[in-house]
Design a protein around this motif. Structure first.
Motif: not given
Length: 259
Positions: A28, A34, A37, A45, A178, A189
């Motif tokens: 990450i 990143s 995150h 997000i 992602w 995620f």
């Protein structure tokens, strides 16, 4: 002279090993993922992830710096900003440079389009749904593009790839990985629960494409949607439920020269 036949069992044994090596929290820190995150709210997000993925080409450090500029402009609260900004707010950003060919004007257009979308939908996920008779995101990405660009401007439209024009749509495919993959490893995620990971493809960039060719997984020389579809066919035979996990292996081996 004929080429040596590729042993796919050995190739995928290697890919499984490398995917395990790179698909962990250490991945990450230096990666564009990143940025999203930093957030816990679903909409924060997906907004920060979408904007970051959009500018994810070139030097990774420069990508992170440019993404931070966008976050700073949104007061590090993307969803709240999207819901409440006015045209007057955008005047501050429209004349600024952001990331290579992605200008302040482009960013302002993206913000306006996101504001319109969130006035109608709870999540961006609803714009990427794969229909029952579809096996990948070829059509879903075009449907998203039509909605997102709305009163399309030629200048800004280049930042939303068109699968119908044979683009590999690397950044959008990466963004989907992602949001969709949910393997509990802590990198992706998995917040979009209505899209199955079996429909994901490999985000085809110079690293993943070159390593795929070295391993005998890809014959097509152009990095376009036809190459994405060709790679889909072979990786889904070996991992039909989670084909995009091999992105970690192919990208990691390419960027780290681990081959």
């Amino acid at each position: 002279m004929s080429k040596k036949k590729v042993n796919l069992d050995e190739v995928f044994s290697l890919l499984n090993e490398k995917a395990e090596q790179y698909n962990n929290l250490d991945f990450i820190e230096l990666d564009p993922i990143s940025i999203p995150h930093r957030f816990s709210l679903k909409q924060d997000i997906e907004i920060s992830g979408f904007l970051t993925a959009t500018i994810s080409w070139g030097n990774r450090k420069a990508i992170l710096n440019s993404a931070q500029k966008m976050l700073d402009f949104m007061d590090n609260s993307p969803y709240d900003f999207i819901q409440n900004f006015t045209g007057k707010d955008l005047k501050q950003i429209e004349t600024k440079a952001l990331h290579r060919t992605f200008s302040g004007e482009d960013f302002a257009y993206f913000l306006k389009s996101l504001q319109k979308i969130y006035s109608e939908f709870e999540s961006l996920e609803q714009l990427f749904i794969v229909n029952e008779n579809e096996t990948n995101f070829y059509h879903a990405l075009d449907r998203f593009r039509v909605v997102f660009l709305n009163e399309d401007t030629i200048k800004t439209s280049k930042h939303v790839s068109s699968t119908y024009k044979n683009s590999a749509a690397k950044r959008l495919i990466m963004y989907l990985r992602w949001m969709v993959r949910d393997d509990k490893k802590g990198v992706d995620f998995g917040i979009w629960k209505n899209i199955d990971a079996k429909h994901l493809s490999i985000p085809l960039d110079v690293h993943t494409a070159n390593i795929s060719r070295e391993l005998g997984l890809l014959k097509r020389t152009q990095n376009d949607w036809k190459a994405v579809a060709e790679l889909d066919l072979i990786i889904r035979k070996y991992n039909p439920k989670d084909p995009a996990v091999y992105d970690f292996a192919l990208f990691g081996m390419g960027v780290n020269k681990d081959f």
